[in-house]
Design a protein around this motif. Structure first.
Motif, PDB file in Angstrom:
ATOM      1  N   VAL A 227       0.862  -1.186   0.000  1.00 15.73           N
ATOM      2  CA  VAL A 227       0.000   0.000   0.000  1.00 15.73           C
ATOM      3  C   VAL A 227       0.898   1.235   0.000  1.00 15.73           C
ATOM      4  CG1 VAL A 227      -1.750   1.321   1.261  1.00 15.73           C
ATOM      5  CG2 VAL A 227      -1.878  -1.186   1.184  1.00 15.73           C
ATOM      6  N   ARG A 228       0.643   2.159  -0.902  1.00 16.90           N
ATOM      7  CA  ARG A 228       1.496   3.339  -1.022  1.00 16.90           C
ATOM      8  C   ARG A 228       0.729   4.660  -0.856  1.00 16.90           C
ATOM      9  NH1 ARG A 228       4.496  -0.036  -0.169  1.00 16.90           N
ATOM     10  NH2 ARG A 228       6.277  -0.822  -1.358  1.00 16.90           N
ATOM     11  N   ASN A 229      -0.587   4.624  -0.967  1.00 18.88           N
ATOM     12  CA  ASN A 229      -1.365   5.863  -0.946  1.00 18.88           C
ATOM     13  C   ASN A 229      -1.765   6.245   0.485  1.00 18.88           C
ATOM     14  OD1 ASN A 229      -3.044   3.543  -0.982  1.00 18.88           O
ATOM     15  ND2 ASN A 229      -4.820   4.759  -1.613  1.00 18.88           N
ATOM     16  N   TYR A 230      -0.745   6.452   1.324  1.00 23.55           N
ATOM     17  CA  TYR A 230      -1.000   6.837   2.707  1.00 23.55           C
ATOM     18  C   TYR A 230      -0.130   8.025   3.093  1.00 23.55           C
ATOM     19  CZ  TYR A 230       3.401   4.573   3.827  1.00 23.55           C
ATOM     20  OH  TYR A 230       4.728   4.232   3.872  1.00 23.55           O
ATOM     21  N   LEU A 231      -0.543   8.693   4.159  1.00 26.56           N
ATOM     22  CA  LEU A 231       0.209   9.811   4.733  1.00 26.56           C
ATOM     23  C   LEU A 231       0.222   9.631   6.241  1.00 26.56           C
ATOM     24  CD1 LEU A 231       1.578  12.613   4.309  1.00 26.56           C
ATOM     25  CD2 LEU A 231      -0.707  13.630   4.529  1.00 26.56           C
ATOM     26  N   ASN A 232       1.396   9.620   6.826  1.00 25.74           N
ATOM     27  CA  ASN A 232       1.538   9.459   8.271  1.00 25.74           C
ATOM     28  C   ASN A 232       1.701  10.833   8.917  1.00 25.74           C
ATOM     29  OD1 ASN A 232       2.166   8.797  10.892  1.00 25.74           O
ATOM     30  ND2 ASN A 232       3.729   7.292  10.378  1.00 25.74           N
ATOM     31  N   LEU A 233       0.666  11.299   9.623  1.00 26.64           N
ATOM     32  CA  LEU A 233       0.695  12.615  10.260  1.00 26.64           C
ATOM     33  C   LEU A 233       0.891  12.535  11.778  1.00 26.64           C
ATOM     34  CD1 LEU A 233      -2.181  14.552   8.419  1.00 26.64           C
ATOM     35  CD2 LEU A 233       0.283  14.675   8.020  1.00 26.64           C
ATOM     36  N   ALA A 234       1.183  11.361  12.290  1.00 24.77           N
ATOM     37  CA  ALA A 234       1.323  11.204  13.743  1.00 24.77           C
ATOM     38  C   ALA A 234       2.426  12.103  14.286  1.00 24.77           C
ATOM     39  CB  ALA A 234       1.613   9.750  14.084  1.00 24.77           C
ATOM     40  N   GLY A 235       2.083  12.896  15.272  1.00 25.73           N
ATOM     41  CA  GLY A 235       3.036  13.800  15.904  1.00 25.73           C
ATOM     42  C   GLY A 235       3.375  15.023  15.094  1.00 25.73           C
ATOM     43  N   LYS A 236       2.676  15.249  13.969  1.00 21.88           N
ATOM     44  CA  LYS A 236       3.040  16.338  13.056  1.00 21.88           C
ATOM     45  C   LYS A 236       1.960  17.416  12.949  1.00 21.88           C
ATOM     46  CE  LYS A 236       5.692  13.071  10.226  1.00 21.88           C
ATOM     47  NZ  LYS A 236       5.767  12.386   8.916  1.00 21.88           N
ATOM     48  N   THR A 237       0.879  17.295  13.687  1.00 25.72           N
ATOM     49  CA  THR A 237      -0.215  18.263  13.549  1.00 25.72           C
ATOM     50  C   THR A 237      -0.485  18.991  14.868  1.00 25.72           C
ATOM     51  OG1 THR A 237      -1.890  16.588  14.105  1.00 25.72           O
ATOM     52  CG2 THR A 237      -1.373  16.892  11.765  1.00 25.72           C
ATOM     53  N   THR A 238      -0.969  20.211  14.747  1.00 24.70           N
ATOM     54  CA  THR A 238      -1.525  20.908  15.901  1.00 24.70           C
ATOM     55  C   THR A 238      -2.924  20.348  16.170  1.00 24.70           C
ATOM     56  OG1 THR A 238      -2.567  22.600  14.529  1.00 24.70           O
ATOM     57  CG2 THR A 238      -0.287  23.010  15.239  1.00 24.70           C
ATOM     58  N   ILE A 239      -3.523  20.735  17.270  1.00 25.02           N
ATOM     59  CA  ILE A 239      -4.898  20.315  17.559  1.00 25.02           C
ATOM     60  C   ILE A 239      -5.842  20.814  16.469  1.00 25.02           C
ATOM     61  CG2 ILE A 239      -6.846  20.507  19.159  1.00 25.02           C
ATOM     62  CD1 ILE A 239      -4.640  18.738  20.235  1.00 25.02           C
ATOM     63  N   LYS A 240      -5.642  22.042  16.039  1.00 21.98           N
ATOM     64  CA  LYS A 240      -6.492  22.613  14.985  1.00 21.98           C
ATOM     65  C   LYS A 240      -6.346  21.829  13.686  1.00 21.98           C
ATOM     66  CE  LYS A 240      -7.605  26.951  12.610  1.00 21.98           C
ATOM     67  NZ  LYS A 240      -7.280  28.398  12.486  1.00 21.98           N
TER      68      LYS A 240
END
Length: 324
Positions: free
Chosen positions: A219-232
């Motif tokens: 699977v290649r169509n993913y984005l890992n945003l863990a730890g990279k976003t603000t609450i907003k």
């Protein structure tokens, strides 16, 4: 009408308090809110159009919390109405120190001693309902209805249908299903959805494990945003999802606020009290066990059967029943 609101600490609890806030806004048309709470709760709620002031409560960092609470109360001044959604001594003390006449908090030894209105509210009902009853304590004309969850953060618009995966749960490990099983579910639907992996700063390792399992499944169509976003950003991205698969967690309630079709996996917690409130497209996957719900942060028996027994195929079937 100046209203002081002490928000719950947890993100999910703060979101579940939003129906109560909307009720206050509707029953007091000239309401102006001052919110006090944890960083997470303030970041989620401060965008309310009737918010005059939003303050992160940092009094616990002071050498004398009593003195810090007193100083904060004096800076805030007096309100027409003050409500605490936290059942905590220092929250009651803060309301008292503001010299506000009508102060409301759930009945406890400290609230009874310090505040004017301390209703006894049964915990055997959804938390959104509990907060609504607390907020409406002094409103005789309330018709006992509790509206939907409501956040005022603009949703992200994705180019393709997007599946959000949230394997974390800040409260403790007992609430967490397994990364490899989340990955198996995500892989099943990867031909239909792009995938976003969500997680807080302490959940990066878990998110990385999901990512590795997705890679192994080609699977290649993913984005890992863990730890990279603000609450907003977290709220905006969840709001833009077409489907959300999650443990019982704060992000689960964010998804409910935006009516995102959701499958929630419950183990040690009380689904009747903290399930998605009024999400028209939501399913719960859970097993009925003698030891659940135990409400513990970690499995006290060491076997974690309430989560271990839930298979990826059960969650996949629940997704299919949603009809997304």
């Amino acid at each position: 009408m100046k209203i002081l609101i002490i928000l719950p600490n947890w993100l999910g609890d703060a979101v579940m308090a939003t129906p109560a806030i909307e009720l206050l806004a509707s029953y007091y048309p000239n309401a102006k809110f001052t919110f006090i709470g944890s960083y997470a709760s303030i970041e989620a709620i401060k965008n309310h159009p009737l918010c005059e002031k939003a303050i992160v409560d940092e009094t616990k960092k002071a050498s004398s919390r009593v003195l810090a609470t007193f100083k904060l109360a004096r800076e805030l001044g007096e309100f027409n109405l003050a409500i605490s959604f936290r059942n905590h001594f220092y929250s009651s003390l803060l309301l008292r120190f503001t010299k506000t006449v009508i102060c409301i908090a759930k009945k406890s030894w400290h609230s009874m001693f310090l505040l004017s209105h301390t209703p006894k509210i049964s915990s055997n009902q959804h938390l959104a309902k509990q907060y609504a009853k607390l907020a409406m304590t002094d409103v005789e004309s309330w018709d006992n209805t509790t509206p939907e969850l409501k956040l005022y953060i603009e949703q992200e618009i994705f180019k393709k249908p997007t599946l959000g995966i949230n394997a974390g749960a800040t409260y403790g490990s007992a609430k967490r299903w397994y990364p490899e099983r989340f990955a198996e579910v995500a892989s099943e639907f990867s031909n239909k959805f792009d995938i976003i992996i969500f997680g807080g700063p302490n959940e990066v390792e878990m998110a990385n494990e999901i990512e590795q399992n997705l890679k192994a499944s080609q699977v290649r169509n993913y984005l890992n945003l863990a730890g990279k976003t603000t609450i907003k950003e977290l709220c905006a991205n969840i709001a833009g999802c077409s489907l959300f698969i999650t443990n019982d967690s704060g992000p689960m309630h964010v998804a409910a606020a935006y009516q995102v079709p959701t499958v929630s996996i419950f183990g040690p917690t009380k689904h009747k009290e903290t399930s998605q409130w009024m999400n028209k497209k939501s399913k719960i996957v859970r097993h009925e066990l003698d030891c659940a719900p135990c409400m513990k942060r970690e499995c006290p028996l060491g076997h974690h059967d309430c989560m271990k027994g839930i298979t990826a195929s059960e969650v996949i079937e629940a997704v299919k029943k949603l009809g997304t």
